[in-house]
Design a protein around this motif. Structure first.
Motif, PDB file in Angstrom:
ATOM      1  N   CYS A   4       0.846  -1.160   0.000  1.00 30.45           N
ATOM      2  CA  CYS A   4       0.000   0.000   0.000  1.00 30.45           C
ATOM      3  C   CYS A   4       0.890   1.219   0.000  1.00 30.45           C
ATOM      4  CB  CYS A   4      -0.936   0.011   1.206  1.00 30.45           C
ATOM      5  SG  CYS A   4      -0.097   0.293   2.749  1.00 30.45           S
ATOM      6  N   SER A   5       0.372   2.312  -0.512  1.00 31.39           N
ATOM      7  CA  SER A   5       1.230   3.475  -0.597  1.00 31.39           C
ATOM      8  C   SER A   5       0.599   4.648   0.117  1.00 31.39           C
ATOM      9  CB  SER A   5       1.492   3.800  -2.060  1.00 31.39           C
ATOM     10  OG  SER A   5       0.278   3.917  -2.751  1.00 31.39           O
ATOM     11  N   ILE A   6       1.435   5.460   0.639  1.00 30.94           N
ATOM     12  CA  ILE A   6       0.985   6.625   1.376  1.00 30.94           C
ATOM     13  C   ILE A   6       1.670   7.838   0.766  1.00 30.94           C
ATOM     14  CG2 ILE A   6       1.230   7.812   3.569  1.00 30.94           C
ATOM     15  CD1 ILE A   6       0.697   5.187   4.945  1.00 30.94           C
ATOM     16  N   SER A   7       0.849   8.814   0.423  1.00 30.76           N
ATOM     17  CA  SER A   7       1.429  10.031  -0.138  1.00 30.76           C
ATOM     18  C   SER A   7       1.212  11.170   0.860  1.00 30.76           C
ATOM     19  CB  SER A   7       0.775  10.354  -1.475  1.00 30.76           C
ATOM     20  OG  SER A   7      -0.597  10.629  -1.292  1.00 30.76           O
ATOM     21  N   ARG A  12       4.469  20.944   0.004  1.00 29.21           N
ATOM     22  CA  ARG A  12       3.610  22.106  -0.225  1.00 29.21           C
ATOM     23  C   ARG A  12       3.278  22.810   1.091  1.00 29.21           C
ATOM     24  NH1 ARG A  12      -1.707  21.812  -0.698  1.00 29.21           N
ATOM     25  NH2 ARG A  12      -1.676  19.708  -1.558  1.00 29.21           N
ATOM     26  N   LEU A  13       3.003  22.036   2.098  1.00 29.00           N
ATOM     27  CA  LEU A  13       2.671  22.620   3.394  1.00 29.00           C
ATOM     28  C   LEU A  13       3.835  23.424   3.972  1.00 29.00           C
ATOM     29  CD1 LEU A  13       0.674  19.656   4.945  1.00 29.00           C
ATOM     30  CD2 LEU A  13      -0.209  21.926   4.404  1.00 29.00           C
ATOM     31  N   ARG A  14       5.044  22.947   3.736  1.00 31.34           N
ATOM     32  CA  ARG A  14       6.207  23.692   4.214  1.00 31.34           C
ATOM     33  C   ARG A  14       6.223  25.084   3.594  1.00 31.34           C
ATOM     34  NH1 ARG A  14      11.025  22.720   2.884  1.00 31.34           N
ATOM     35  NH2 ARG A  14      10.796  20.991   1.431  1.00 31.34           N
ATOM     36  N   ALA A  51       3.982  10.926  12.043  1.00 28.82           N
ATOM     37  CA  ALA A  51       2.896  11.477  11.227  1.00 28.82           C
ATOM     38  C   ALA A  51       2.036  12.429  12.058  1.00 28.82           C
ATOM     39  CB  ALA A  51       2.048  10.353  10.651  1.00 28.82           C
ATOM     40  N   PHE A  52       1.748  12.046  13.293  1.00 25.68           N
ATOM     41  CA  PHE A  52       0.973  12.908  14.183  1.00 25.68           C
ATOM     42  C   PHE A  52       1.729  14.202  14.455  1.00 25.68           C
ATOM     43  CE2 PHE A  52      -1.918   9.446  15.795  1.00 25.68           C
ATOM     44  CZ  PHE A  52      -3.095  10.156  15.674  1.00 25.68           C
ATOM     45  N   LYS A  53       3.008  14.084  14.711  1.00 26.25           N
ATOM     46  CA  LYS A  53       3.801  15.274  15.030  1.00 26.25           C
ATOM     47  C   LYS A  53       3.853  16.238  13.858  1.00 26.25           C
ATOM     48  CE  LYS A  53       6.976  13.479  18.534  1.00 26.25           C
ATOM     49  NZ  LYS A  53       8.406  13.234  18.862  1.00 26.25           N
ATOM     50  N   ILE A  54       4.028  15.717  12.670  1.00 24.04           N
ATOM     51  CA  ILE A  54       4.101  16.573  11.488  1.00 24.04           C
ATOM     52  C   ILE A  54       2.762  17.267  11.262  1.00 24.04           C
ATOM     53  CG2 ILE A  54       4.364  16.567   8.975  1.00 24.04           C
ATOM     54  CD1 ILE A  54       6.431  14.288   9.360  1.00 24.04           C
ATOM     55  N   SER A  55       1.670  16.522  11.378  1.00 25.82           N
ATOM     56  CA  SER A  55       0.344  17.121  11.215  1.00 25.82           C
ATOM     57  C   SER A  55       0.122  18.230  12.235  1.00 25.82           C
ATOM     58  CB  SER A  55      -0.742  16.060  11.384  1.00 25.82           C
ATOM     59  OG  SER A  55      -0.460  14.918  10.617  1.00 25.82           O
ATOM     60  N   HIS A  56       0.644  17.991  13.417  1.00 22.13           N
ATOM     61  CA  HIS A  56       0.535  18.966  14.485  1.00 22.13           C
ATOM     62  C   HIS A  56       1.206  20.279  14.129  1.00 22.13           C
ATOM     63  CE1 HIS A  56      -0.679  18.918  18.791  1.00 22.13           C
ATOM     64  NE2 HIS A  56      -1.245  17.789  18.412  1.00 22.13           N
ATOM     65  N   VAL A  57       2.388  20.168  13.536  1.00 24.20           N
ATOM     66  CA  VAL A  57       3.143  21.363  13.146  1.00 24.20           C
ATOM     67  C   VAL A  57       2.320  22.213  12.183  1.00 24.20           C
ATOM     68  CG1 VAL A  57       5.101  22.160  11.766  1.00 24.20           C
ATOM     69  CG2 VAL A  57       5.437  20.423  13.537  1.00 24.20           C
ATOM     70  N   PHE A  58       1.647  21.555  11.273  1.00 18.91           N
ATOM     71  CA  PHE A  58       0.881  22.290  10.268  1.00 18.91           C
ATOM     72  C   PHE A  58      -0.560  22.533  10.727  1.00 18.91           C
ATOM     73  CE2 PHE A  58       4.079  20.090   7.488  1.00 18.91           C
ATOM     74  CZ  PHE A  58       4.828  21.227   7.258  1.00 18.91           C
ATOM     75  N   LYS A  59      -0.873  22.107  11.928  1.00 20.34           N
ATOM     76  CA  LYS A  59      -2.204  22.305  12.501  1.00 20.34           C
ATOM     77  C   LYS A  59      -3.302  21.764  11.584  1.00 20.34           C
ATOM     78  CE  LYS A  59      -0.955  26.437  15.195  1.00 20.34           C
ATOM     79  NZ  LYS A  59       0.422  26.665  14.703  1.00 20.34           N
ATOM     80  N   MET A  60      -3.041  20.595  11.057  1.00 20.64           N
ATOM     81  CA  MET A  60      -4.024  19.979  10.168  1.00 20.64           C
ATOM     82  C   MET A  60      -4.285  18.553  10.618  1.00 20.64           C
ATOM     83  SD  MET A  60      -2.776  21.194   6.439  1.00 20.64           S
ATOM     84  CE  MET A  60      -4.316  20.753   5.669  1.00 20.64           C
ATOM     85  N   VAL A  65      -2.802  15.589   5.673  1.00 21.84           N
ATOM     86  CA  VAL A  65      -1.370  15.670   5.359  1.00 21.84           C
ATOM     87  C   VAL A  65      -0.929  14.396   4.650  1.00 21.84           C
ATOM     88  CG1 VAL A  65       0.946  15.972   6.307  1.00 21.84           C
ATOM     89  CG2 VAL A  65      -0.991  17.132   7.378  1.00 21.84           C
ATOM     90  N   PHE A  66      -1.391  13.262   5.154  1.00 21.48           N
ATOM     91  CA  PHE A  66      -1.038  11.964   4.570  1.00 21.48           C
ATOM     92  C   PHE A  66      -2.278  11.310   3.998  1.00 21.48           C
ATOM     93  CE2 PHE A  66       1.894  12.866   7.998  1.00 21.48           C
ATOM     94  CZ  PHE A  66       3.121  12.619   7.429  1.00 21.48           C
ATOM     95  N   SER A  67      -2.170  10.758   2.800  1.00 16.29           N
ATOM     96  CA  SER A  67      -3.297  10.014   2.251  1.00 16.29           C
ATOM     97  C   SER A  67      -2.875   8.594   1.933  1.00 16.29           C
ATOM     98  CB  SER A  67      -3.867  10.684   1.009  1.00 16.29           C
ATOM     99  OG  SER A  67      -3.194  11.856   0.696  1.00 16.29           O
TER     100      SER A  67
END
Lengths: 78, 78
Positions: A4-7, A12-14, A51-60, A65-67
């Motif tokens: 399975c793949s995760i993108s 872009r968020l950066r 993944a949680f930490k990164i989403s947190h940084v972008f407040k999303m 952030v990940f699909s």
DNA sequence: ACACTATGTCAATAATTTTTGACATTTACT
DNA sequence: AGTAAATGTCAAAAATTATTGACATAGTGT
């Protein structure tokens, strides 16, 4: 766990976030710059914690952030 | 990657879903039963891929199955 | 009592993610 | 020219997650 793949749209968020550099993001989430590079480039997908930490940084929400793209397996490998 | 914890309500969700057994869930997401046990009991948290797969089984957003609890590191009181 | 299912645990191994340190390229600035 | 910042890559090792096989316990049913 392989078929399975995760993108993600970290790159872009950066840039949406004041052109945050990989180095800064890495420091904010407590990993090395190489880890951010590898994830951005899709070499592998991060742990759930990262993944949680990164989403947190972008407040999303994580799922914005990940699909997850399901790849149908043709046969169970065992 | 050390100072944060991730909890989940897989056990409750299994029972909400017709008392799905660990074995069945494991087979649905393509891992062994021991992996499900370890995650349910909090021995470690799953990869992002596995977390997505499990959420998929329960037809719920990932963040409703797994929750990220930030542990304050010394000095960071936000 | 016996078999069977579901859960939990353990140890060793495999697989994947992350780190470390090094080096290359491009862009921008003096 | 030279310096610095930002990105990208590589290889080996460390750390974490997942597998395999075995065994234990509790509950159910016969």
């Amino acid at each position: 766990m392989a078929q399975c793949s995760i993108s993600n749209n970290i790159r872009r968020l950066r840039f949406d976030h004041d052109e945050m550099t990989q180095k800064v993001l890495a420091e904010m989430v407590g990993v090395t710059r190489q880890t951010i590079v590898a994830i951005e480039k899709g070499k592998y997908s991060p742990t759930l914690e990262l993944a949680f930490k990164i989403s947190h940084v972008f407040k999303m929400p994580l799922e914005e952030v990940f699909s997850y793209i399901k790849n149908e397996e043709k046969g169970d490998t065992k």
